[in-house]
Design a protein around this motif. Structure first.
Motif, PDB file in Angstrom:
ATOM      1  N   ILE A 134       0.827  -1.221   0.000  1.00 44.40           N
ATOM      2  CA  ILE A 134       0.000   0.000   0.000  1.00 44.40           C
ATOM      3  C   ILE A 134       0.855   1.261   0.000  1.00 44.40           C
ATOM      4  O   ILE A 134       0.367   2.347   0.347  1.00 44.40           O
ATOM      5  CB  ILE A 134      -0.991   0.016   1.178  1.00 44.40           C
ATOM      6  CG1 ILE A 134      -0.256  -0.085   2.513  1.00 44.40           C
ATOM      7  CG2 ILE A 134      -2.013  -1.106   1.034  1.00 44.40           C
ATOM      8  CD1 ILE A 134      -1.166   0.170   3.721  1.00 44.40           C
ATOM      9  N   TRP A 186      -7.517   0.734  -3.219  1.00 44.72           N
ATOM     10  CA  TRP A 186      -6.482   1.659  -2.739  1.00 44.72           C
ATOM     11  C   TRP A 186      -6.236   2.779  -3.742  1.00 44.72           C
ATOM     12  O   TRP A 186      -6.164   2.552  -4.945  1.00 44.72           O
ATOM     13  CB  TRP A 186      -5.190   0.898  -2.444  1.00 44.72           C
ATOM     14  CG  TRP A 186      -5.331   0.127  -1.164  1.00 44.72           C
ATOM     15  CD1 TRP A 186      -5.768  -1.156  -1.029  1.00 44.72           C
ATOM     16  CD2 TRP A 186      -5.121   0.632   0.144  1.00 44.72           C
ATOM     17  NE1 TRP A 186      -5.838  -1.498   0.296  1.00 44.72           N
ATOM     18  CE2 TRP A 186      -5.433  -0.417   1.054  1.00 44.72           C
ATOM     19  CE3 TRP A 186      -4.693   1.848   0.678  1.00 44.72           C
ATOM     20  CZ2 TRP A 186      -5.332  -0.268   2.433  1.00 44.72           C
ATOM     21  CZ3 TRP A 186      -4.596   1.994   2.059  1.00 44.72           C
ATOM     22  CH2 TRP A 186      -4.912   0.942   2.908  1.00 44.72           C
ATOM     23  N   SER A 193      -1.451   7.089   0.828  1.00 47.37           N
ATOM     24  CA  SER A 193      -2.436   6.195   0.240  1.00 47.37           C
ATOM     25  C   SER A 193      -3.619   6.075   1.189  1.00 47.37           C
ATOM     26  O   SER A 193      -3.489   6.285   2.404  1.00 47.37           O
ATOM     27  CB  SER A 193      -1.816   4.816  -0.012  1.00 47.37           C
ATOM     28  OG  SER A 193      -1.343   4.246   1.200  1.00 47.37           O
ATOM     29  N   TYR A 216      -5.906  -6.660   1.599  1.00 46.72           N
ATOM     30  CA  TYR A 216      -4.503  -6.692   1.165  1.00 46.72           C
ATOM     31  C   TYR A 216      -3.589  -7.443   2.130  1.00 46.72           C
ATOM     32  O   TYR A 216      -2.746  -8.238   1.704  1.00 46.72           O
ATOM     33  CB  TYR A 216      -3.988  -5.267   0.930  1.00 46.72           C
ATOM     34  CG  TYR A 216      -3.537  -4.540   2.173  1.00 46.72           C
ATOM     35  CD1 TYR A 216      -2.196  -4.503   2.526  1.00 46.72           C
ATOM     36  CD2 TYR A 216      -4.460  -3.883   2.991  1.00 46.72           C
ATOM     37  CE1 TYR A 216      -1.780  -3.839   3.672  1.00 46.72           C
ATOM     38  CE2 TYR A 216      -4.059  -3.221   4.119  1.00 46.72           C
ATOM     39  CZ  TYR A 216      -2.713  -3.196   4.468  1.00 46.72           C
ATOM     40  OH  TYR A 216      -2.311  -2.544   5.595  1.00 46.72           O
TER      41      TYR A 216
END
Length: 448
Positions: A134, A186, A193, A216
């Motif tokens: 991420i 995302w 993020s 994730y």
């Protein structure tokens, strides 16, 4: 290993740092191997200051200048890091979880990704992989920001399994498709993020045999339940720090250590750096230096206080290792790829320039070496034969043949008799210049 001696210290310094000098060898040998590895090379380090305040603001301006500043800042960390493996590991992760500034857009994002690698350089592999997944730079580079419910983009999911964690043959196309669904939602806003639930695929997914409404971090956790993950990372670490020719029993031992320590890196790195295999003659001097290792290593060998980072960056481009600009998502292949008919001459021109204090196209470097004073830092300064032997131990990992020693001696003496050698001779500086140029043009100098 056979003994913790000067040869062993030189080897571990060459593989762990960006160059070393005789003071570094003396420091390493003032400690036991266990102490030096565990309490220095693998010790936690304080966070370095940021290169500048601009890293905190997502303004899209002066990107070329900021990228230059970021590279110079990292060069400096590599040289001045002290006795730590950290910056070698940061470069290792930069070449593993690859991103390129040209696609990521802002050098600020590359700084924060670089910090992420530094914060987790020798930490936990699972935590690092979750954070990378991420990371804003990675979300942009491998199209995670385009990955949304109903229109999944599989780019990151594919590289996550193929290049980052498992390797080809340890997953299916269906696993990639399902993982991509779990990675949806995302987005990136400036330098951060964030998760947008409206873009997330909220359905059930089946990944590597497990089924659920995964997100994730579940994907990463599932990947690391696979035995192949530990084997994959062990191969990468072995190839980077030990030898390109993989020893399968060593890989299995390293993989077992990773699994038993929940993917903490320090136990496996400690074992690797102290292992009998690491200190064998077959491993010593058997790794081709990367451009960054060679270019910065010279600075540390001569204790240069003001390296010419602009010139180093120019030569790094010529020798095909521009930081933050790896060639593709696979990163730099390394090994024999580093040496060809273009890059080897560029390496030689660089080391000549360091000795001359001048760039090949004219213009002084930011420093000038005093080779007579440098030679006099060795107790053997007035003994030509012993001086060559002592300096070679700092500059070379690969043992010199008798013919090479004779060649270097003849170069240093430049027609004089060996008993006439003196650092007080008016020709000493020029003779030392010829000697150092010859020394660093040897094929042995390209090896670590």
């Amino acid at each position: 290993m056979s003994a913790w001696d000067e040869d062993a210290a030189r080897h571990i310094l060459a593989r762990s740092l960006f160059g070393y000098n005789k003071q570094d060898i003396e420091f390493a040998l003032s400690h036991t191997l266990d102490d030096f590895v565990d309490n220095f090379l693998l010790a936690d380090q304080p966070e370095p200051p940021q290169p500048a305040d601009w890293v905190n603001y997502p303004t899209n301006e002066n990107n070329t200048e900021r990228t230059r500043e970021l590279i110079h800042w990292w060069y400096n960390l590599m040289i001045t890091q002290g006795y730590s493996l950290r910056e070698k590991m940061v470069l290792f992760w930069h070449n593993h979880y690859v991103s390129e500034v040209s696609k990521v857009g802002l050098p600020q994002r590359m700084y924060w990704q670089n910090k992420l690698f530094r914060d987790n350089a020798m930490g936990n592999l699972v935590d690092l992989t979750k954070a990378v997944t991420i990371d804003p730079a990675m979300l942009i580079y491998l199209d995670g920001i385009r990955n949304r419910k109903g229109a999944p983009n599989e780019n990151y999911a594919r590289e996550l399994m193929e290049l980052f964690t498992l390797g080809i043959g340890n997953y299916t196309e269906q696993d990639i498709q399902e993982a991509a669904r779990a990675l949806t939602g995302w987005r990136v806003d400036g330098l951060t993020s964030f998760f947008d639930s409206s873009r997330f695929d909220n359905g059930s997914k089946t990944i590597l045999g497990q089924t659920g409404n995964f997100i994730y971090h579940d994907v990463v956790d599932i990947i690391f339940t696979q035995p192949a993950a530990a084997t994959f990372f062990s191969r990468e670490l072995y190839s980077e720090f030990m030898h390109v020719a993989i020893d399968e029993p060593s890989i299995e031992t390293m993989a077992q250590i990773l699994r038993e320590n929940n993917y903490e890196l320090k136990p496996v790195l400690s074992t690797l750096l102290k292992s009998v295999m690491f200190h064998t003659n077959e491993v010593r001097g058997a790794k081709i230096k990367s451009p960054v290792e060679l270019l910065l290593g010279v600075m540390r060998q001569f204790n240069v206080a003001t390296p010419d980072y602009a010139y180093i960056r120019t030569v790094a481009a010529q020798t095909k290792q521009e930081l933050f600009s790896p060639p593709n998502v696979s990163g730099w292949d390394g090994d024999k790829i580093w040496i060809n008919t273009t890059t080897l001459p560029a390496r030689n021109i660089y080391t000549d320039a360091v000795i001359n204090g001048k760039k090949p196209g004219g213009g002084d470097l930011t420093f000038q070496l005093d080779l007579v004073e440098y030679a006099r830092t060795f107790p053997s300064a007035e003994d030509a034969v012993q001086l060559i032997a002592d300096i070679s131990k700092i500059f070379l990992q690969y043992p010199l043949s008798d013919n090479r020693k004779e060649y270097l001696l003849n170069t240093l003496l430049d027609g004089a008799e060996v008993y006439d050698w003196s650092t007080s001779d008016p020709q000493a500086e020029n003779r030392l210049k010829m000697f150092f140029k010859a020394l660093m043009r040897l094929s042995e100098y390209q090896l670590s």
